[in-house]
Design a protein around this motif. Structure first.
Motif, PDB file in Angstrom:
ATOM      1  N   GLU A  29      56.168 116.902  63.023  1.00  0.00           N
ATOM      2  CA  GLU A  29      56.521 115.481  62.951  1.00  0.00           C
ATOM      3  C   GLU A  29      56.808 114.996  64.369  1.00  0.00           C
ATOM      4  OE1 GLU A  29      56.417 112.393  61.002  1.00  0.00           O
ATOM      5  OE2 GLU A  29      56.904 113.947  59.536  1.00  0.00           O
ATOM      6  N   GLU A  30      56.149 113.905  64.755  1.00  0.00           N
ATOM      7  CA  GLU A  30      56.380 113.384  66.108  1.00  0.00           C
ATOM      8  C   GLU A  30      57.538 112.386  66.067  1.00  0.00           C
ATOM      9  OE1 GLU A  30      53.424 110.922  68.377  1.00  0.00           O
ATOM     10  OE2 GLU A  30      52.722 112.900  68.997  1.00  0.00           O
ATOM     11  N   LEU A  31      58.640 112.707  66.707  1.00  0.00           N
ATOM     12  CA  LEU A  31      59.784 111.802  66.743  1.00  0.00           C
ATOM     13  C   LEU A  31      59.801 111.063  68.079  1.00  0.00           C
ATOM     14  CD1 LEU A  31      62.675 113.906  65.144  1.00  0.00           C
ATOM     15  CD2 LEU A  31      60.948 112.500  64.044  1.00  0.00           C
ATOM     16  N   VAL A  32      59.910 109.744  67.997  1.00  0.00           N
ATOM     17  CA  VAL A  32      59.880 108.923  69.208  1.00  0.00           C
ATOM     18  C   VAL A  32      61.270 108.322  69.435  1.00  0.00           C
ATOM     19  CG1 VAL A  32      58.747 107.003  70.390  1.00  0.00           C
ATOM     20  CG2 VAL A  32      57.469 108.385  68.720  1.00  0.00           C
ATOM     21  N   PHE A  33      61.864 108.652  70.578  1.00  0.00           N
ATOM     22  CA  PHE A  33      63.198 108.151  70.928  1.00  0.00           C
ATOM     23  C   PHE A  33      63.097 107.125  72.050  1.00  0.00           C
ATOM     24  CE2 PHE A  33      64.109 112.248  69.034  1.00  0.00           C
ATOM     25  CZ  PHE A  33      65.321 112.050  68.362  1.00  0.00           C
ATOM     26  N   TYR A  34      64.010 106.163  72.020  1.00  0.00           N
ATOM     27  CA  TYR A  34      64.117 105.186  73.103  1.00  0.00           C
ATOM     28  C   TYR A  34      65.542 105.191  73.629  1.00  0.00           C
ATOM     29  CZ  TYR A  34      59.750 103.270  71.279  1.00  0.00           C
ATOM     30  OH  TYR A  34      58.459 103.110  70.868  1.00  0.00           O
ATOM     31  N   LYS A  35      65.673 105.121  74.939  1.00  0.00           N
ATOM     32  CA  LYS A  35      67.006 105.038  75.537  1.00  0.00           C
ATOM     33  C   LYS A  35      67.072 103.772  76.382  1.00  0.00           C
ATOM     34  CE  LYS A  35      70.151 107.306  78.751  1.00  0.00           C
ATOM     35  NZ  LYS A  35      70.261 108.312  79.830  1.00  0.00           N
ATOM     36  N   SER A  36      68.063 102.922  76.107  1.00  0.00           N
ATOM     37  CA  SER A  36      68.221 101.670  76.853  1.00  0.00           C
ATOM     38  C   SER A  36      68.676 101.967  78.276  1.00  0.00           C
ATOM     39  CB  SER A  36      69.254 100.784  76.156  1.00  0.00           C
ATOM     40  OG  SER A  36      69.755  99.820  77.059  1.00  0.00           O
ATOM     41  N   ASN A  37      67.973 101.383  79.255  1.00  0.00           N
ATOM     42  CA  ASN A  37      68.395 101.550  80.659  1.00  0.00           C
ATOM     43  C   ASN A  37      69.688 100.798  80.936  1.00  0.00           C
ATOM     44  OD1 ASN A  37      66.220 103.154  81.258  1.00  0.00           O
ATOM     45  ND2 ASN A  37      64.923 101.444  81.909  1.00  0.00           N
ATOM     46  N   LYS A  38      69.929  99.746  80.135  1.00  0.00           N
ATOM     47  CA  LYS A  38      71.106  98.900  80.390  1.00  0.00           C
ATOM     48  C   LYS A  38      72.394  99.566  79.931  1.00  0.00           C
ATOM     49  CE  LYS A  38      69.840  94.320  79.854  1.00  0.00           C
ATOM     50  NZ  LYS A  38      69.794  93.087  79.046  1.00  0.00           N
ATOM     51  N   THR A  39      72.380 100.124  78.715  1.00  0.00           N
ATOM     52  CA  THR A  39      73.638 100.626  78.137  1.00  0.00           C
ATOM     53  C   THR A  39      73.629 102.126  77.871  1.00  0.00           C
ATOM     54  OG1 THR A  39      72.834 100.258  75.893  1.00  0.00           O
ATOM     55  CG2 THR A  39      74.054  98.446  76.916  1.00  0.00           C
ATOM     56  N   GLY A  40      72.449 102.755  77.958  1.00  0.00           N
ATOM     57  CA  GLY A  40      72.391 104.183  77.640  1.00  0.00           C
ATOM     58  C   GLY A  40      72.388 104.473  76.139  1.00  0.00           C
ATOM     59  N   ARG A  41      72.298 103.406  75.306  1.00  0.00           N
ATOM     60  CA  ARG A  41      72.270 103.640  73.850  1.00  0.00           C
ATOM     61  C   ARG A  41      70.880 104.128  73.428  1.00  0.00           C
ATOM     62  NH1 ARG A  41      75.723  98.523  71.366  1.00  0.00           N
ATOM     63  NH2 ARG A  41      74.139  97.249  72.369  1.00  0.00           N
ATOM     64  N   TRP A  42      70.850 104.904  72.351  1.00  0.00           N
ATOM     65  CA  TRP A  42      69.615 105.541  71.875  1.00  0.00           C
ATOM     66  C   TRP A  42      69.140 104.957  70.550  1.00  0.00           C
ATOM     67  CZ3 TRP A  42      66.975 109.904  74.028  1.00  0.00           C
ATOM     68  CH2 TRP A  42      67.531 110.392  75.232  1.00  0.00           C
ATOM     69  N   TRP A  43      67.812 104.985  70.367  1.00  0.00           N
ATOM     70  CA  TRP A  43      67.175 104.600  69.093  1.00  0.00           C
ATOM     71  C   TRP A  43      66.093 105.620  68.772  1.00  0.00           C
ATOM     72  CZ3 TRP A  43      69.215 101.058  72.333  1.00  0.00           C
ATOM     73  CH2 TRP A  43      69.893  99.958  71.782  1.00  0.00           C
ATOM     74  N   ILE A  44      65.750 105.679  67.479  1.00  0.00           N
ATOM     75  CA  ILE A  44      64.630 106.521  67.063  1.00  0.00           C
ATOM     76  C   ILE A  44      63.713 105.676  66.187  1.00  0.00           C
ATOM     77  CG2 ILE A  44      65.937 107.413  65.072  1.00  0.00           C
ATOM     78  CD1 ILE A  44      64.473 110.072  65.451  1.00  0.00           C
ATOM     79  N   GLU A  45      62.410 105.929  66.317  1.00  0.00           N
ATOM     80  CA  GLU A  45      61.424 105.127  65.586  1.00  0.00           C
ATOM     81  C   GLU A  45      61.248 105.681  64.175  1.00  0.00           C
ATOM     82  OE1 GLU A  45      57.042 104.952  66.746  1.00  0.00           O
ATOM     83  OE2 GLU A  45      57.979 103.588  68.182  1.00  0.00           O
ATOM     84  N   ILE A  46      61.215 104.769  63.172  1.00  0.00           N
ATOM     85  CA  ILE A  46      60.846 105.193  61.805  1.00  0.00           C
ATOM     86  C   ILE A  46      59.378 104.831  61.629  1.00  0.00           C
ATOM     87  CG2 ILE A  46      61.376 105.048  59.354  1.00  0.00           C
ATOM     88  CD1 ILE A  46      63.985 103.720  60.093  1.00  0.00           C
ATOM     89  N   PRO A  47      58.520 105.803  61.315  1.00  0.00           N
ATOM     90  CA  PRO A  47      57.085 105.508  61.239  1.00  0.00           C
ATOM     91  C   PRO A  47      56.740 104.568  60.089  1.00  0.00           C
ATOM     92  CG  PRO A  47      57.528 107.744  60.520  1.00  0.00           C
ATOM     93  CD  PRO A  47      58.832 107.202  61.029  1.00  0.00           C
ATOM     94  N   PHE A  48      55.602 103.963  60.209  1.00  0.00           N
ATOM     95  CA  PHE A  48      55.114 102.988  59.231  1.00  0.00           C
ATOM     96  C   PHE A  48      54.226 103.702  58.221  1.00  0.00           C
ATOM     97  CE2 PHE A  48      51.798  99.807  58.145  1.00  0.00           C
ATOM     98  CZ  PHE A  48      52.621  98.894  57.524  1.00  0.00           C
ATOM     99  N   LEU A  49      54.526 103.502  56.937  1.00  0.00           N
ATOM    100  CA  LEU A  49      53.689 104.129  55.906  1.00  0.00           C
ATOM    101  C   LEU A  49      52.817 103.045  55.277  1.00  0.00           C
ATOM    102  CD1 LEU A  49      56.560 106.195  54.277  1.00  0.00           C
ATOM    103  CD2 LEU A  49      54.814 107.075  55.796  1.00  0.00           C
ATOM    104  N   SER A  50      51.548 103.041  55.605  1.00  0.00           N
ATOM    105  CA  SER A  50      50.697 101.906  55.216  1.00  0.00           C
ATOM    106  C   SER A  50      50.458 101.844  53.707  1.00  0.00           C
ATOM    107  CB  SER A  50      49.363 101.992  55.952  1.00  0.00           C
ATOM    108  OG  SER A  50      48.804 103.265  55.731  1.00  0.00           O
TER     109      SER A  50
END
Length: 388
Positions: free
Chosen positions: A327-348
């Motif tokens: 499973e490919e997990l995609v994380f994002y980290k905000s440069n402004k605050t250092g807070r993290w997010w993870i992407e939930i994939p789209f099920l068509s």
């Protein structure tokens, strides 16, 4: 604008307010008074709203209550270096029926949220959260609720709504707008095994009191993702509150409940905040002061909101891709605050409730876990809900 439901703040409180120092919070609020009527809401960011409804308390025996002590305590605090304008709109009195009170609360919250004003509801019983939730029916497609409580309050949805069983109604009543429900500070011995299993089978989130007390930061992502935050004062341990309010020797302490309120304030998504189950008693200064400090920390959080969840510009974030069990997990980290997010994939192929790529708030620890081949719990639950 229809605010006929609101009664003004009592003259007793206003007289007390006149004696406060000029820098005190009470002197800076726009207050609904008998003399001046409902204040102008132009440029108001936060509105305090009392609701004197407690008839759905399972132990209700006809007692009345008022919020004067909370207002006196709150007005007497000093603001931080805030740039928010706060109004106190007074109280919604009991309607002819409980449904009337719900209707009035729903209308007022709906008007405020549309105007980008955050209502802070000071309540009687916590079933008022149901009316708060229904106010969002025409505002957002899917709602996330966080309940700070020692119990899940699921109850039997076939029975009439009560202050310990309103969540079943939220889940099962149409229109179905609830996406996530998270409980913070639950205590296992107050919840039946069936309710705990139901929370799991619905992929809702729950944070035990022990988990929260050992690391308060674990609740931040759930609060960052919430539209509605509802606090039951019985989640606070008995030693921290006055006589009528005491419920359990174990519970969140004053610092923890204030930290949770601040996280709720900082969240860019939280658009209504309620504190419920207030029960005044003769020795009441301590509870009313605690509620005032919870309010203070929530407002403090709102003042420190940072818009860091715009991921349209690549300069705003770092992106990390981790492979966990194919499973490919995609994380994002905000440069402004250092807070993290993870992407939930789209099920068509699924009737999808979410946008193409929904970003779910998470912690740095979730990223570290993923690097060690552990699927983050929040991601798994959101993914499962999205697949249903």
């Amino acid at each position: 604008m229809n605010f006929n439901f609101l009664s003004p703040v009592s003259d007793l409180v206003l007289a007390h307010n006149e004696l406060l120092e000029s820098q005190a919070l009470g002197r800076k609020l726009r207050i609904h008074s008998t003399q001046n009527g409902i204040p102008d809401l132009e440029n108001v960011n936060i509105a305090i709203l009392g609701v004197l409804e407690n008839r759905n308390d399972v132990n209700y025996i006809g007692e009345e209550f008022q919020l004067n002590e909370i207002r006196k305590s709150f007005y007497g605090l000093f603001p931080g270096s805030w740039n928010t304008t706060i109004a106190d709109l007074g109280d919604i009195n009991k309607g002819e029926s409980i449904e009337d009170t719900y209707f009035a609360l729903k209308e007022v919250i709906s008007i405020l949220v549309k105007k980008n004003i955050i209502p802070i509801i000071l309540g009687g019983t916590q079933d008022l959260t149901y009316a708060n939730y229904r106010a969002y029916d025409n505002l957002v497609p899917m709602v996330n609720i966080v309940n700070v409580d020692s119990k899940f309050d699921l109850g039997d949805s076939a029975k009439p709504i009560k202050n310990n069983s309103f969540v079943g109604k939220i889940i099962l009543d149409e229109p179905y707008n609830l996406f996530n429900y998270a409980t913070i500070g639950y205590q296992t011995y107050f919840n039946s095994q069936e309710e705990i299993d139901l929370m799991d089978s619905l992929y809702f989130e729950s944070y035990r009191l022990g988990q929260v007390s050992s690391n308060i930061t674990i609740v931040e992502p759930a609060l960052r993702d919430a539209n509605i935050v509802s606090i039951d004062l019985s989640s606070v341990k008995g030693a921290e509150v006055s006589l009528n309010q005491k419920y359990s020797p174990n519970g969140l302490d004053g610092k923890e409940i204030c930290a949770i309120a601040r996280y709720a304030g900082i969240s860019n998504k939280v658009s209504s905040f309620g504190i419920y189950e207030y029960k005044p008693s003769k020795d009441d200064e301590i509870t009313s002061m605690l509620v005032s400090q919870i309010l203070w920390y929530f407002i403090e959080g709102v003042n420190f909101r940072v818009n860091d969840d715009d991921f349209s510009d690549e300069n705003n974030y770092q992106k990390f891709i981790v492979l966990v069990d194919s499973e490919e997990l995609v994380f994002y980290k905000s440069n402004k605050t250092g807070r993290w997010w993870i992407e939930i994939p789209f099920l068509s192929e699924v009737n999808n409730k979410l946008k193409r790529h929904t970003l779910l708030p998470c912690m740095h620890q979730d990223y570290l876990d993923a690097c060690n081949n552990i699927v983050p719990d929040r991601w798994y639950k959101a993914f499962q809900k999205n697949s249903v």
